[in-house]
Design an enzyme around this catalytic site. Structure first.
Site, PDB file in Angstrom:
ATOM      1  N   PHE A   6      59.753  28.670  98.894  1.00  0.00           N
ATOM      2  CA  PHE A   6      58.721  27.635  98.708  1.00  0.00           C
ATOM      3  C   PHE A   6      59.387  26.267  98.624  1.00  0.00           C
ATOM      4  O   PHE A   6      60.313  26.058  97.842  1.00  0.00           O
ATOM      5  CB  PHE A   6      57.950  27.906  97.411  1.00  0.00           C
ATOM      6  CG  PHE A   6      56.898  26.869  97.099  1.00  0.00           C
ATOM      7  CD1 PHE A   6      55.674  26.870  97.750  1.00  0.00           C
ATOM      8  CD2 PHE A   6      57.132  25.884  96.140  1.00  0.00           C
ATOM      9  CE1 PHE A   6      54.707  25.919  97.462  1.00  0.00           C
ATOM     10  CE2 PHE A   6      56.171  24.931  95.838  1.00  0.00           C
ATOM     11  CZ  PHE A   6      54.951  24.947  96.497  1.00  0.00           C
ATOM     12  N   GLY A   9      59.574  19.548  98.177  1.00  0.00           N
ATOM     13  CA  GLY A   9      60.200  18.240  98.358  1.00  0.00           C
ATOM     14  C   GLY A   9      60.672  18.113  99.804  1.00  0.00           C
ATOM     15  O   GLY A   9      59.872  18.250 100.739  1.00  0.00           O
ATOM     16  N   GLU A  85      71.024  22.170  97.983  1.00  0.00           N
ATOM     17  CA  GLU A  85      70.344  21.863  96.723  1.00  0.00           C
ATOM     18  C   GLU A  85      71.316  21.839  95.542  1.00  0.00           C
ATOM     19  O   GLU A  85      70.900  21.964  94.391  1.00  0.00           O
ATOM     20  CB  GLU A  85      69.235  22.899  96.467  1.00  0.00           C
ATOM     21  CG  GLU A  85      68.213  23.039  97.592  1.00  0.00           C
ATOM     22  CD  GLU A  85      67.353  21.790  97.793  1.00  0.00           C
ATOM     23  OE1 GLU A  85      67.128  21.043  96.819  1.00  0.00           O
ATOM     24  OE2 GLU A  85      66.923  21.545  98.933  1.00  0.00           O
TER      25      GLU A  85
HETATM   26  C1  SIN Z   1      62.369  21.411  97.640  1.00  0.00           C
HETATM   27  O1  SIN Z   1      62.172  20.717  98.623  1.00  0.00           O
HETATM   28  O2  SIN Z   1      61.653  22.416  97.442  1.00  0.00           O
HETATM   29  C2  SIN Z   1      63.463  21.141  96.669  1.00  0.00           C
HETATM   30  C3  SIN Z   1      63.717  19.715  96.387  1.00  0.00           C
HETATM   31  C4  SIN Z   1      64.246  18.918  97.544  1.00  0.00           C
HETATM   32  O3  SIN Z   1      65.197  19.350  98.202  1.00  0.00           O
HETATM   33  O4  SIN Z   1      63.716  17.841  97.803  1.00  0.00           O
END
Ligand code: SIN
Length: 177
Positions: A6, A9, A85
């Site tokens: 999921f 972001g 991440e």
């Molecule tokens: C995401 O996108 O689910 C995690 C946060 C990001 O990498 O912006």
């Protein structure tokens, strides 16, 4: 065998892995907030940008995109995401509710930045967050791009997120100061 990832972001608008299927989905009891510092993508050490994380909020619902990945590719994809991440995010498993689908929720991997991580910035007035976003830039590009791409993708999915949309308006110079 397959698994769900999921994104709420950058994974909403820039998934960089192969997937079998992409569906609009939500997680319950969480809100998306620009409270995580980024020193490796949208800022640099000592001058972080702001990216999203999730905060617990009873009754809230956070919409994003769920990607179904092939079990065989799973390990390589998760390794790639662990690197992408790495700036403070932990991988957790949450229930995903699919848009327009009555079926039971499915478990999915979610990258979540806990307040105890070293890059955590926490809440701030939205105008201050907007100023920080406008001046920040990192190896992945301008922080403004992150905000505008996310807001654009959520709008295209026809889902609501008052925090993201208000920040995008401020960043564009259209919101109240
Ligand atoms: C995401 O996108 O689910 C995690 C946060 C990001 O990498 O912006």
């Amino acid at each position: 065998m397959s698994a769900w990832i999921f994104g709420y972001g950058s994974l909403v608008w820039r998934p960089d892995f192969p997937y079998l299927e992409c569906r609009t989905a939500a997680i319950d009891g969480w809100s998306r907030r620009f409270w995580q510092g980024s020193t490796d993508h949208r800022g640099v050490p000592g001058d972080p940008g702001r990216v999203v994380t999730l905060v617990r909020e009873p009754g809230a619902r956070c919409w994003g995109r769920a990607y179904r990945i092939e079990g065989r590719d799973g390990e390589a994809i998760l390794e790639g995401l662990a690197f992408r991440e790495k700036g403070g995010y932990d991988r957790i498993v949450l229930d995903l509710h699919f848009a327009g689908a009555p079926e039971a929720p499915a478990p999915g991997f979610v990258y979540f930045a806990n307040p105890d991580n070293p890059n955590w910035l926490g809440p701030a007035p939205l105008a201050d967050i907007a100023r920080q976003v406008r001046r920040s830039r990192g190896p992945s590009g301008a922080n403004v791009e992150y905000v505008m791409e996310l807001a654009g993708a959520l709008r295209a999915m026809e889902v609501e997120d008052a925090h993201v949309f208000a920040l995008a308006d401020l960043v564009k110079g259209q919101g109240a100061p």
